[in-house]
Design a protein around this motif. Sequence first.
Motif, PDB file in Angstrom:
ATOM      1  N   ASP A  69      -3.975  12.971  -6.605  1.00  0.00           N
ATOM      2  CA  ASP A  69      -3.164  12.743  -5.409  1.00  0.00           C
ATOM      3  C   ASP A  69      -2.073  11.700  -5.671  1.00  0.00           C
ATOM      4  O   ASP A  69      -1.927  10.752  -4.922  1.00  0.00           O
ATOM      5  N   PHE A  70      -1.325  11.902  -6.759  1.00  0.00           N
ATOM      6  CA  PHE A  70      -0.235  10.995  -7.129  1.00  0.00           C
ATOM      7  C   PHE A  70      -0.726   9.556  -7.189  1.00  0.00           C
ATOM      8  O   PHE A  70      -0.133   8.653  -6.620  1.00  0.00           O
ATOM      9  N   ILE A  71      -1.854   9.349  -7.882  1.00  0.00           N
ATOM     10  CA  ILE A  71      -2.458   8.018  -7.949  1.00  0.00           C
ATOM     11  C   ILE A  71      -2.912   7.734  -9.376  1.00  0.00           C
ATOM     12  O   ILE A  71      -3.196   8.649 -10.143  1.00  0.00           O
ATOM     13  N   SER A  72      -2.974   6.452  -9.711  1.00  0.00           N
ATOM     14  CA  SER A  72      -3.215   6.017 -11.090  1.00  0.00           C
ATOM     15  C   SER A  72      -4.583   6.402 -11.640  1.00  0.00           C
ATOM     16  O   SER A  72      -4.735   6.504 -12.858  1.00  0.00           O
ATOM     17  N   ARG A  73      -5.557   6.642 -10.813  1.00  0.00           N
ATOM     18  CA  ARG A  73      -6.908   6.943 -11.283  1.00  0.00           C
ATOM     19  C   ARG A  73      -7.043   8.417 -11.647  1.00  0.00           C
ATOM     20  O   ARG A  73      -7.744   9.188 -11.003  1.00  0.00           O
ATOM     21  N   LEU A 116     -10.775  10.503  -2.401  1.00  0.00           N
ATOM     22  CA  LEU A 116      -9.574  10.521  -1.577  1.00  0.00           C
ATOM     23  C   LEU A 116      -8.936   9.153  -1.627  1.00  0.00           C
ATOM     24  O   LEU A 116      -9.589   8.151  -1.913  1.00  0.00           O
ATOM     25  N   CYS A 117      -7.636   9.135  -1.385  1.00  0.00           N
ATOM     26  CA  CYS A 117      -6.926   7.856  -1.285  1.00  0.00           C
ATOM     27  C   CYS A 117      -6.251   7.794   0.070  1.00  0.00           C
ATOM     28  O   CYS A 117      -5.763   8.800   0.583  1.00  0.00           O
ATOM     29  N   THR A 118      -6.269   6.607   0.650  1.00  0.00           N
ATOM     30  CA  THR A 118      -5.763   6.447   2.006  1.00  0.00           C
ATOM     31  C   THR A 118      -5.529   4.973   2.308  1.00  0.00           C
ATOM     32  O   THR A 118      -6.054   4.104   1.619  1.00  0.00           O
ATOM     33  N   ASP A 119      -4.779   4.736   3.355  1.00  0.00           N
ATOM     34  CA  ASP A 119      -4.617   3.389   3.889  1.00  0.00           C
ATOM     35  C   ASP A 119      -5.501   3.187   5.122  1.00  0.00           C
ATOM     36  O   ASP A 119      -5.578   2.087   5.657  1.00  0.00           O
ATOM     37  N   HIS A 120      -6.145   4.266   5.578  1.00  0.00           N
ATOM     38  CA  HIS A 120      -7.025   4.154   6.742  1.00  0.00           C
ATOM     39  C   HIS A 120      -8.302   3.405   6.362  1.00  0.00           C
ATOM     40  O   HIS A 120      -8.887   3.665   5.315  1.00  0.00           O
ATOM     41  N   VAL A 121      -8.727   2.523   7.231  1.00  0.00           N
ATOM     42  CA  VAL A 121      -9.979   1.803   7.040  1.00  0.00           C
ATOM     43  C   VAL A 121     -10.873   2.131   8.230  1.00  0.00           C
ATOM     44  O   VAL A 121     -10.458   1.990   9.374  1.00  0.00           O
ATOM     45  N   GLY A 122     -12.078   2.603   7.955  1.00  0.00           N
ATOM     46  CA  GLY A 122     -13.039   2.887   9.008  1.00  0.00           C
ATOM     47  C   GLY A 122     -13.223   4.355   9.324  1.00  0.00           C
ATOM     48  O   GLY A 122     -14.272   4.738   9.820  1.00  0.00           O
ATOM     49  N   THR A 134      -8.981   0.345  -5.681  1.00  0.00           N
ATOM     50  CA  THR A 134      -7.575   0.511  -5.319  1.00  0.00           C
ATOM     51  C   THR A 134      -6.886   1.300  -6.421  1.00  0.00           C
ATOM     52  O   THR A 134      -7.161   1.094  -7.604  1.00  0.00           O
ATOM     53  N   GLY A 135      -5.990   2.183  -6.017  1.00  0.00           N
ATOM     54  CA  GLY A 135      -5.177   2.938  -6.971  1.00  0.00           C
ATOM     55  C   GLY A 135      -3.709   2.713  -6.673  1.00  0.00           C
ATOM     56  O   GLY A 135      -3.342   2.258  -5.581  1.00  0.00           O
ATOM     57  N   TYR A 136      -2.869   3.073  -7.636  1.00  0.00           N
ATOM     58  CA  TYR A 136      -1.439   2.787  -7.539  1.00  0.00           C
ATOM     59  C   TYR A 136      -0.634   4.064  -7.666  1.00  0.00           C
ATOM     60  O   TYR A 136      -0.911   4.906  -8.510  1.00  0.00           O
ATOM     61  N   HIS A 137       0.373   4.173  -6.811  1.00  0.00           N
ATOM     62  CA  HIS A 137       1.223   5.361  -6.763  1.00  0.00           C
ATOM     63  C   HIS A 137       2.492   5.148  -7.595  1.00  0.00           C
ATOM     64  O   HIS A 137       2.949   4.006  -7.739  1.00  0.00           O
ATOM     65  N   PRO A 138       3.095   6.241  -8.080  1.00  0.00           N
ATOM     66  CA  PRO A 138       4.316   6.116  -8.889  1.00  0.00           C
ATOM     67  C   PRO A 138       5.473   5.447  -8.149  1.00  0.00           C
ATOM     68  O   PRO A 138       6.367   4.890  -8.783  1.00  0.00           O
ATOM     69  N   TRP A 139       5.481   5.491  -6.828  1.00  0.00           N
ATOM     70  CA  TRP A 139       6.589   4.903  -6.054  1.00  0.00           C
ATOM     71  C   TRP A 139       6.341   3.431  -5.728  1.00  0.00           C
ATOM     72  O   TRP A 139       7.113   2.822  -4.999  1.00  0.00           O
ATOM     73  N   GLY A 140       5.247   2.850  -6.275  1.00  0.00           N
ATOM     74  CA  GLY A 140       5.031   1.416  -6.142  1.00  0.00           C
ATOM     75  C   GLY A 140       4.015   0.996  -5.108  1.00  0.00           C
ATOM     76  O   GLY A 140       3.647  -0.178  -5.065  1.00  0.00           O
ATOM     77  N   ASP A 141       3.557   1.879  -4.257  1.00  0.00           N
ATOM     78  CA  ASP A 141       2.552   1.537  -3.255  1.00  0.00           C
ATOM     79  C   ASP A 141       1.155   1.616  -3.859  1.00  0.00           C
ATOM     80  O   ASP A 141       0.955   2.200  -4.927  1.00  0.00           O
TER      81      ASP A 141
END
Length: 150
Positions: A69-73, A116-122, A134-141
């Motif tokens: 999902d466009f993430i470093s892991r 899954l990767c998300t910013d939602h908590v809960g 935590t994983g890192y996206h190519p656009w810096g987030d």
Amino acid sequence: MIIISVRENPDYTSKAIEYFQRIWASPASMKVYEDSIKNSIDATNPLPQWYLLMEEDAVVGCAGLITNDFISRMDLYPWVCAIYIDENHRGNNYGSLLMEKAKTDAREGGFSNLYLCTDHVGYYEKYGFEHIGTGYHPWGDSSRIYSIEV
């Protein structure tokens, strides 16, 4: 509510492309969804999968099951992605239907975990997902990464 697997129901390909593009794509990423959904139909391995949540003839939600999902892991897969429920259908646990379909297909594909990767908590914790890092996206987030056994 029924879940349509686009791979199993290729007649829904155009409808899926239009819906995913409307919900998730930017002008620069329109082709990402079109190309991935089209090429998932005859794929010889279990990924990717794309799902539509239908109420009669209307699409009211979607999700995907993908390799990354466009993430470093990139060592973790498969990923449930693009989970979305139309606003007027939220609050009915319909997202869990899509997550369960992704879990089933991941298990049938020979995988033992789903990520899954998300910013939602809960939200995802309510369905058994555990925060693992935590994983890192190519656009810096960055995004929280969750895992669940399938």
